[in-house]
Design a protein around this motif. Structure first.
Motif, PDB file in Angstrom:
ATOM      1  N   TRP A 351       0.832  -1.199   0.000  1.00 37.02           N
ATOM      2  CA  TRP A 351       0.000   0.000   0.000  1.00 37.02           C
ATOM      3  C   TRP A 351       0.869   1.252   0.000  1.00 37.02           C
ATOM      4  O   TRP A 351       0.597   2.218  -0.700  1.00 37.02           O
ATOM      5  CB  TRP A 351      -0.939   0.010   1.216  1.00 37.02           C
ATOM      6  N   ILE A 352       1.953   1.203   0.799  1.00 38.47           N
ATOM      7  CA  ILE A 352       2.860   2.346   0.794  1.00 38.47           C
ATOM      8  C   ILE A 352       3.504   2.475  -0.591  1.00 38.47           C
ATOM      9  O   ILE A 352       3.616   3.569  -1.150  1.00 38.47           O
ATOM     10  CB  ILE A 352       3.929   2.194   1.900  1.00 38.47           C
ATOM     11  N   SER A 369      -8.775   5.861   4.296  1.00 38.09           N
ATOM     12  CA  SER A 369      -7.885   4.764   3.920  1.00 38.09           C
ATOM     13  C   SER A 369      -6.528   4.895   4.594  1.00 38.09           C
ATOM     14  O   SER A 369      -5.962   3.922   5.083  1.00 38.09           O
ATOM     15  CB  SER A 369      -7.700   4.732   2.402  1.00 38.09           C
ATOM     16  N   VAL A 370      -6.004   6.124   4.599  1.00 39.23           N
ATOM     17  CA  VAL A 370      -4.712   6.321   5.250  1.00 39.23           C
ATOM     18  C   VAL A 370      -4.866   6.089   6.755  1.00 39.23           C
ATOM     19  O   VAL A 370      -4.012   5.458   7.390  1.00 39.23           O
ATOM     20  CB  VAL A 370      -4.190   7.743   4.956  1.00 39.23           C
ATOM     21  N   MET A 377      -2.031  -0.913  11.387  1.00 40.62           N
ATOM     22  CA  MET A 377      -0.650  -1.206  11.758  1.00 40.62           C
ATOM     23  C   MET A 377      -0.537  -1.334  13.278  1.00 40.62           C
ATOM     24  O   MET A 377       0.084  -2.270  13.788  1.00 40.62           O
ATOM     25  CB  MET A 377       0.241  -0.068  11.255  1.00 40.62           C
ATOM     26  N   MET A 378      -1.170  -0.399  13.979  1.00 42.80           N
ATOM     27  CA  MET A 378      -1.152  -0.472  15.451  1.00 42.80           C
ATOM     28  C   MET A 378      -1.769  -1.780  15.937  1.00 42.80           C
ATOM     29  O   MET A 378      -1.227  -2.463  16.810  1.00 42.80           O
ATOM     30  CB  MET A 378      -1.955   0.694  16.044  1.00 42.80           C
TER      31      MET A 378
ATOM     32  N   GLY C  66       6.207   3.256   9.534  1.00 40.97           N
ATOM     33  CA  GLY C  66       5.363   4.427   9.737  1.00 40.97           C
ATOM     34  C   GLY C  66       6.048   5.683   9.227  1.00 40.97           C
ATOM     35  O   GLY C  66       5.418   6.552   8.631  1.00 40.97           O
ATOM     36  N   GLY C  67       7.359   5.753   9.429  1.00 40.86           N
ATOM     37  CA  GLY C  67       8.108   6.903   8.938  1.00 40.86           C
ATOM     38  C   GLY C  67       8.030   6.974   7.421  1.00 40.86           C
ATOM     39  O   GLY C  67       7.798   8.039   6.837  1.00 40.86           O
ATOM     40  N   ALA C  68       8.219   5.812   6.792  1.00 42.60           N
ATOM     41  CA  ALA C  68       8.137   5.776   5.333  1.00 42.60           C
ATOM     42  C   ALA C  68       6.755   6.224   4.881  1.00 42.60           C
ATOM     43  O   ALA C  68       6.620   7.021   3.940  1.00 42.60           O
ATOM     44  CB  ALA C  68       8.416   4.352   4.832  1.00 42.60           C
ATOM     45  N   LEU C  69       5.741   5.753   5.579  1.00 44.17           N
ATOM     46  CA  LEU C  69       4.366   6.112   5.211  1.00 44.17           C
ATOM     47  C   LEU C  69       4.167   7.627   5.333  1.00 44.17           C
ATOM     48  O   LEU C  69       3.656   8.273   4.410  1.00 44.17           O
ATOM     49  CB  LEU C  69       3.385   5.351   6.110  1.00 44.17           C
ATOM     50  N   ALA C  70       4.617   8.186   6.460  1.00 46.05           N
ATOM     51  CA  ALA C  70       4.439   9.626   6.677  1.00 46.05           C
ATOM     52  C   ALA C  70       5.186  10.412   5.600  1.00 46.05           C
ATOM     53  O   ALA C  70       4.671  11.382   5.041  1.00 46.05           O
ATOM     54  CB  ALA C  70       4.938   9.997   8.062  1.00 46.05           C
ATOM     55  N   TRP C  71       6.392   9.927   5.290  1.00 50.18           N
ATOM     56  CA  TRP C  71       7.196  10.636   4.279  1.00 50.18           C
ATOM     57  C   TRP C  71       6.495  10.596   2.917  1.00 50.18           C
ATOM     58  O   TRP C  71       6.399  11.603   2.209  1.00 50.18           O
ATOM     59  CB  TRP C  71       8.580   9.987   4.202  1.00 50.18           C
TER      60      TRP C  71
END
Lengths: 657, 239, 375, 127
Positions: A351-352, A369-370, A377-378, C66-71
């Motif tokens: 997805w990323i 979605s985000v 994930m949590m 999560g960092g990659a996602l935020a970026w």
């Protein structure tokens, strides 16, 4: 003789609907009769959605009462019994009457459009699923109105608490029979979806071109048909224990209560994936659209979905790490459980990867979605934590677990389903939901949700067990509980605004074009809302994201359209029998609940199995009449303008049904 | 591809439109196979319940003392024979031989009924002579619920096949040719009369699907026969 | 005039910060009575260590993924003034990268899996070096209280588990009615008590201490009130406690008169004697005061020396005990002391409860006072 | 199956469609299969009384039942002639059910307080 029959069969199809069967077939497709007899997958999908939203609100109110009771230590807002009934009904309602049917609403409405089908494979069976779902929900909630009230056994109903000795009231029977009807609803739906997806794809739409949501529908349907039998049998055994004196789970006769846990979780763990896989499918549709990029690693996402589904059947005992399993069994189930993290991680990476290098538009569906990815994930992380039995020994049956599965089921499933509702609402109603209000809903839900459930991790680790209606102030749980309740109410306000918004948008929303989001999959190529026959033409597919290719792709990948033949488009007839059959089942189940129980208003009369037999006969009559009636069918002739750019149908072909 | 589909002289061709699916498998057949996959889990759960309790309490009851393995063996034979007739019936249906199909269906139903009578006799014998009831022991609970569920499957199968037999009767079928008391035939007539004469060649698929169900009931019995009856005669085994 | 949220990231960051603050505020409380984050024994310590390990691993993943996602969300968002018709390159995947991530995540799982295996065995098996001097206790769960049997000494007690600090306690777990779960968060994770099956857990307290425990498996109406206390004593006090517990507390002539010296009774004699009489009539059917006999209610021998009543819900104080006996249904809904015992059908009463006795205020005061003389 | 081939060869009339010939062939298959099934059932009935190693008998029963099972689904239920997808769909259910039954059997022990039998093969501290 055979040839006579044959020639009869090949008589030309009549232009009028066939009036065959014991009763005249209903022809009116509007109003109440139209709704009660409908076989249109879109109307059925809307029926599922409305029912599910109603039960979502009901379950939500139950949750808010629960949270209000826990806001302060040693409160006496509701009694212990009421609290236990509320959490039982909250769990059962949310799982079986809210999240599953809401997913089913999308399966019904969206999936046939995504594969270019006119309807599902068995339209009347589809209607049966809807009625069984609604009547199952009614049956379950009827329990509130009978002596003893709703079941107070937890949604997991661990034996021997469900034994007559410990739960003498009818509530438990309502729960058993309600779940049986809901099981039938899920099963007939699942058989239908499997057949539809496998068999009714548009020409050229190979399995590896299927939209991800359709893939997840298929995998979920397989999970349903393979998991529900276990709970069906477990419920039958429990019913026999309660009504006919057997000893399946009764210790006095040598029964083993632990067997119930095994059978329940053989169903219960795949059930978790039944709740989350559709959500993953929805997310996998929305992310590419609003990133303007195709899904990253499509084959791997499909494959990991299948692996999650398969592994889901091999890990059930991780719900039972504290029941004294042997070391080998515990270790095996622990390691298998950890394995599930891998395909789940794959999905998150992909997805990323989908968004990476894209052009991200933060519309409401995209925000949800985000939000889903973060919250899921949590939930996944805490899942990894209690896949380790020593850690789980502290976390099992505490608020830590409550936090975990609410992160998966609200932050995961519900967020994704809301994303789906915002995303497909224009397709279903032809109107847009306001983006600004949508964002307010999202932020309220996001903040409320995290405030409600994050402190529960701490509550759990500091020792607060689940399913307790109150707690002592000395425990040090006051602060977290207080904030959690505040959060729950904020979440509730968010959902309330959503409901108001959806009603408002239905009547007053801006008109939507047929493809408002610049989307990629086939459902956006037809009208919003789609006509009764979905597509005026037969689409011939040449690419995975067909609608995107039509807009931006190369010439070779454009969709071909085939016009309907001279007979027009074949449509199935409406029918009363699905409704009548489901009412028969409902009566039979209700009769089982009343078996040998004193029922109010009939002070002296105690029923044996008379009502059950009556209900089963009604079911049988309904099924026979259903079969004799036949699928029927009539032909529609869409306006030629709708398939102006289509090639004419080959003369002898029946077209794609 | 389907240019000969319009040839109405060829009964086989009548089935062609049904096969116009993405996979070439008819919808009903595919759904039935999915149902049978699901039914595997149904019976899997029931059989595990029975076997688990047999394993945990191997000596609570001694079923071989009241089991009548000759009768059960005969029942197995009957079911296997009914499966043969069912297969022949489906075969006849595909050839368009309705009379043959009906004869074989009647045979299947007859054998199914014999099996059911055998089960009724067996249950009766166990209850009366061996004192084995639903609540006499956990063996009674699991045994009756498992074999009873299978019996219900057989009974539903008999009902289903009866419906198709009635459908396959010619339209001018005269009910008075059936001898017997009015009251016996009345309910049967009420149920089956609307079906008479409805069978068309395209229904061969429906008979085939009913046949799949029937065979599945048969293979479940193959498993039950071994796992519930035969292994009891191997006393050293606790599995 | 419509407000538009142009900067979702600012909003999200603010939110995250607010939630973080709140979280920190809430987590200051990790030393509650039942906190698993405050381990006081080897089993709980081991479980805490593995938990912290999983926390580190998942935090690492959270920061990287999560960092990659935020970026990604920041870098590739559509900005004001961007061409809305821009089409980014349509890349479909990168198999090597995906497989690499799969293998990496499998590696992280192995880090968790290894100590997990050790933890599974530690919970099941008392280490060799602790077997010497280990004591054994049988625990039976009832709706909604705990029976503790010391089989080596042959006596029973209820709702308070007393054991020597620094020695392993082997606990056999059984249930009489429905499923319960034995949980002393500071000493060990929970194990269920399941009817028809015997489970095992062992605990050890490093230092003397007073611990709270609770039933962790939903077990009916008053599940929330099913607590218990555990007391780890220094060696000498433990020996003394053992000796006291084995003494009789009432006369064995059927009068239920306390054996405690009259000058220690602390209440008027006639009140205590009346209490004994009430106890004999209304309570003794279910409650044994002989430490060697277990009936179907909590054993009350040496009740006066306990620190809690009503299965750990109340501190053992006169007013609270009085309330518990006066209106048990309000304190613990559905309890058997009030409504009596029912047959298997769930309807027939086979043992009457306090609702059938209709005790007066005075009688309840008498029996309350009487109970304190059982020491 | 000489008979079958003979029959097919001697079909002189060209108006008999292929599928009729196919169905005729199936007749013989079905008969042969049913004879085999009955024979196996007979063997099963006899073998349980034969005084040989009971584990051997048990294994034989399992194998024979499996053969019967597969015979019925493969020929009677037409999997032999149908598309592979039918077999796959059914096998998904069958394999999961078999796996679940097996796992459940291993999880429950004969002695309620003891370890599952399979674990007696392992060192005692693992029980």
């Amino acid at each position: 003789m055979a040839s006579t029959v044959e020639t009869e069969h090949h008589a030309p199809a009549p232009a009028e609907p066939v009036r065959d069967g014991i009763w005249r077939r209903p022809l009116k497709n509007t109003g109440l009769v139209g709704f009660l007899t409908t076989v249109d997958h879109k109307k059925i999908g809307i029926g599922y959605a409305l029912g599910a939203l109603f039960f979502l609100l009901l379950g939500g109110v139950e949750a808010l009462i629960i949270r209000a009771q826990l806001m302060y230590p040693e409160q006496e807002l509701i009694s212990a019994r009421t609290y236990n009934q509320l959490f039982t009904m909250h769990g059962t309602t949310m799982i079986f009457l809210a999240v599953m049917p809401l997913s089913a609403a999308f399966f019904n409405y969206i999936m046939p459009l995504q594969i270019g089908a006119r309807d599902v494979a068995f339209p009347r069976m589809n209607a049966l699923g809807l009625w069984c779902f609604l009547l199952g929900g009614v049956l379950l909630n009827l329990s509130w109105f009978f002596p003893g009230g709703a079941p107070a056994i937890g949604w997991f109903a661990y034996a021997p608490l469900t034994d007559r000795q410990y739960s003498p009231d009818m509530g438990t029977d309502f729960w058993i029979m309600g779940l049986q009807i809901l099981g039938i609803a899920s099963l007939v739906g699942a058989f239908n979806f499997i057949t539809t997806i496998v068999n009714m794809r548009a020409p050229g739409l190979s399995m590896m071109r299927l939209p991800l949501f359709t893939w997840m529908t298929l995998i979920t349907s397989f999970l349903i048909i393979l998991a529900f039998p276990a709970i069906t049998i477990a419920l039958v055994e429990l019913m026999f224990d309660r009504h006919f004196g057997t000893y399946f789970f009764n210790v006095e006769g040598g029964g083993k209560p632990i067997l119930w846990q095994h059978l329940f979780w053989i169903f219960g763990h795949p059930e978790v994936y039944i709740l989350i896989l559709p959500a993953m499918g929805i997310i996998s549709e929305i992310l590419p659209v609003f990133s303007r990029k195709p899904l990253f690693g499509y084959p791997l996402i499909v494959f990991s979905g299948a692996v999650i589904g398969f592994l889901g059947f091999a890990v059930w005992s991780h719900h039972m790490f504290t029941t004294g399993l042997g070391v080998v069994a515990t270790t095996a189930f622990a390691f298998l459980t950890m394995l599930i993290a891998i395909p789940t991680g794959v999905k998150i990476f992909n997805w990323i990867g989908t968004m990476w290098g894209g052009r991200i538009r933060f519309t409401t569906p995209m925000l949800f979605s985000v939000g889903f990815i973060w919250m899921f994930m949590m939930g996944g992380f805490t899942g990894i934590m209690h896949s380790s039995p020593p850690v789980d020994a502290q976390q099992q049956d505490t608020y830590f677990v409550v936090a975990h599965f609410h992160y998966v089921l609200i932050g995961g499933s519900i967020f994704a389903l809301f994303a789906g509702m915002y995303y497909w609402f224009p397709k279903v109603t032809g109107r847009l939901m306001d983006d600004f209000v949508g964002k307010i809903v999202f932020y309220l839900m996001f903040v409320g949700f995290n405030l409600a459930f994050f402190p529960m991790h701490i509550l759990g680790m500091t020792g607060m067990p689940r399913r307790t209606h109150t707690y002592k102030s000395e425990m040090g749980w006051d602060q977290s509980n207080f904030w959690s309740t505040i959060g729950a109410f904020i979440l509730g306000v968010g959902i309330l605004i959503f409901v108001i918004q959806i009603v408002y948008a239905y009547y007053k929303g801006r008109k939507s074009p047929k493809d408002p989001w610049d989307s990629r999959t086939l459902e956006w190529d037809t009208d919003s809302p789609p006509k009764e026959y979905n597509f005026a033409y037969t689409p011939v597919i040449h690419a995975r994201d067909q609608v995107w290719e039509d807009k931006y792709g190369v010439e070779a990948k454009r969709m071909e359209k085939i016009a309907p033949g001279k007979h027009g488009i074949h449509m199935p007839d409406q029918s009363w029998w699905p409704l009548i059959t489901s009412i028969g089942l409902f009566i039979a189940c209700l009769g089982m609940v009343f078996h040998k129980q004193p029922i109010p208003l009939t002070a002296e009369a105690v029923f044996g199995l008379e009502i059950v037999i009556f209900g089963l006969v009604a079911t049988f009559v309904g099924m026979v009449a259903w079969a004799l009636e036949g699928p029927g069918g009539f032909h529609l002739h869409p306006d030629p303008a709708e398939y102006a750019d289509a090639t004419p149908a080959p003369e002898d072909g029946h077209g794609h049904h | 591809m389907s240019s000969h589909a319009a040839n109405t002289d060829d009964p086989h061709a009548a089935l062609e439109p049904l096969k116009k699916t993405s996979t070439g498998i008819e919808n009903k057949k595919l759904a039935m196979w999915a149902f049978l996959a699901s039914d595997c889990m149904f019976f899997g759960t029931l059989i595990s319940t029975h076997l688990i309790y047999r394993k945990v309490y191997p000596t609570v009851v001694e079923p071989t003392e009241f089991f009548d393995i000759e009768l059960t063996g005969f029942s197995s034979f009957i079911l296997l024979m009914s499966s043969l007739l069912m297969a022949l019936s489906v075969s006849a249906a595909h050839k368009g031989n309705i009379a043959g199909m009906r004869r074989f269906l009647l045979g299947t139903i007859f054998f199914g009924l014999i099996f059911l009578s055998g089960q009724v006799y067996e249950f009766n014998h166990f209850v009366k002579d061996a004192g084995l009831t639903l609540s006499s022991s956990v063996f009674g609970s699991t045994f009756y619920v498992l074999t009873g569920t299978h019996g219900v499957h057989v009974a539903l199968g008999v009902l289903w096949l009866s419906c198709w037999t009635a459908c396959s009767l010619p339209k001018d079928w005269a009910w008075y040719t059936l001898r017997g008391g009015r009251f016996l035939w009345l309910p049967i007539r009420v149920i089956f009369a609307p079906m008479v004469g409805r069978y068309k060649h395209e229904n061969a698929l429906d008979v085939e699907v009913a046949g799949l169900y029937w065979h599945f009931v048969d293979i479940v019995w193959i498993v039950i026969f071994t796992a519930v009856y035969l292994v009891e005669y191997l006393p050293i085994l606790g599995f | 005039m419509r407000l538009r949220i142009r900067t979702p990231f600012l909003a999200a960051a603010g939110l995250a910060a607010g939630l973080l603050l709140l979280t920190v505020g809430c987590s200051l409380n990790i030393e509650g009575q039942q906190s698993a984050l405050d381990p006081k024994g080897p089993v709980a310590k081991n479980q805490y260590d593995i938990f912290m390990l999983t926390l580190y691993v998942t935090t690492f993943i959270f920061i990287t993924v999560g960092g990659a996602l935020a970026w990604v969300l920041w870098k590739f968002r559509q900005r004001k003034g961007d061409d809305p018709n821009f089409i980014p390159p349509q890349s479909h995947g990168h198999p090597m990268l995906e497989m690499g991530l799969v293998i990496a995540s499998a590696g992280l799982l192995v880090i968790i899996a290894i100590p997990t295996f050790g933890g599974i065995i530690l919970k099941k098996v008392v280490p060799e070096e602790l077997l010497d001097g280990a004591i054994e206790v049988n625990v039976v769960g009832f709706q909604w209280w705990w029976a503790f049997e010391y089989p080596e000494q042959g006596f029973y007690t209820a709702n308070e588990l007393v054991f020597p600090a620094g020695r392993a306690v082997k606990i056999n777990l059984r249930a009489d009615d429905v499923i319960h779960s034995f949980w002393l968060p500071k000493l060990a994770g929970k194990v269920d008590l399941i009817p028809g099956q015997e489970n095992f857990i062992w605990i050890m307290a490093d230092e003397p201490g007073y611990f709270w425990g609770q039933c962790a498996e939903f077990c009916g109406d008053s599940h929330a009130y099913m607590l218990f206390r555990a007391i780890a004593l220094p060696e000498d006090e433990w020996e003394e406690w053992l000796e006291t517990q084995q003494r009789d507390t009432v006369a064995d002539d059927g009068s239920f008169e306390p054996l405690l010296a009259r000058e220690d009774w602390g209440y008027p004699e006639d009140k205590i004697l009346k209490g004994a009489e009430v106890f004999r009539q209304a309570c003794a059917g279910c409650h044994s005061v002989n430490p060697r006999i277990q009936t179907n209610g909590p054993n009350l021998a040496h009740f006066g020396s306990r620190t809690s009543v009503a299965a750990g819900w109340y501190e053992n104080e006169y007013d609270l005990l009085y309330r518990w006996i006066r209106e048990p249904e309000k304190v613990k809904p559905g309890n058997f002391m009030y409504r009596g015992f029912l047959d298997r059908d769930g309807r027939t009463v086979i043992m009457p409860g306090l609702k059938d006795y209709d005790l007066s205020d005075e009688e309840v005061h008498a029996v309350t006072a009487y109970l304190y003389t059982l020491r | 199956m000489a008979t079958t081939r003979d029959m097919a060869d001697t079909q002189q009339k060209s108006d008999v469609p292929d599928y009729i010939i196919e169905e005729h062939k199936k007749y013989f298959t079905f008969f042969n299969l049913s004879i085999a099934l009955i024979a196996i059932t007979g063997i099963e009935l006899v073998i349980i009384y034969v005084p040989i190693n009971k584990w051997f008998v048990f294994s034989s029963l399992v194998v024979l039942s499996t053969v019967k099972f597969l015979g019925v689904i493969w020929w009677f239920m037409h999997l032999r002639w149908d598309r592979a997808l039918c077999t796959i769909v059914f096998l998904i259910g069958l394999i999961l059910a078999t796996g679940t039954v097996t796992a459940l059997m291993l999880l429950f022990s004969r002695d309620p307080d003891g370890p599952p039998e399979i674990m007696t093969l392992l060192p005692p501290f693992l029980w």
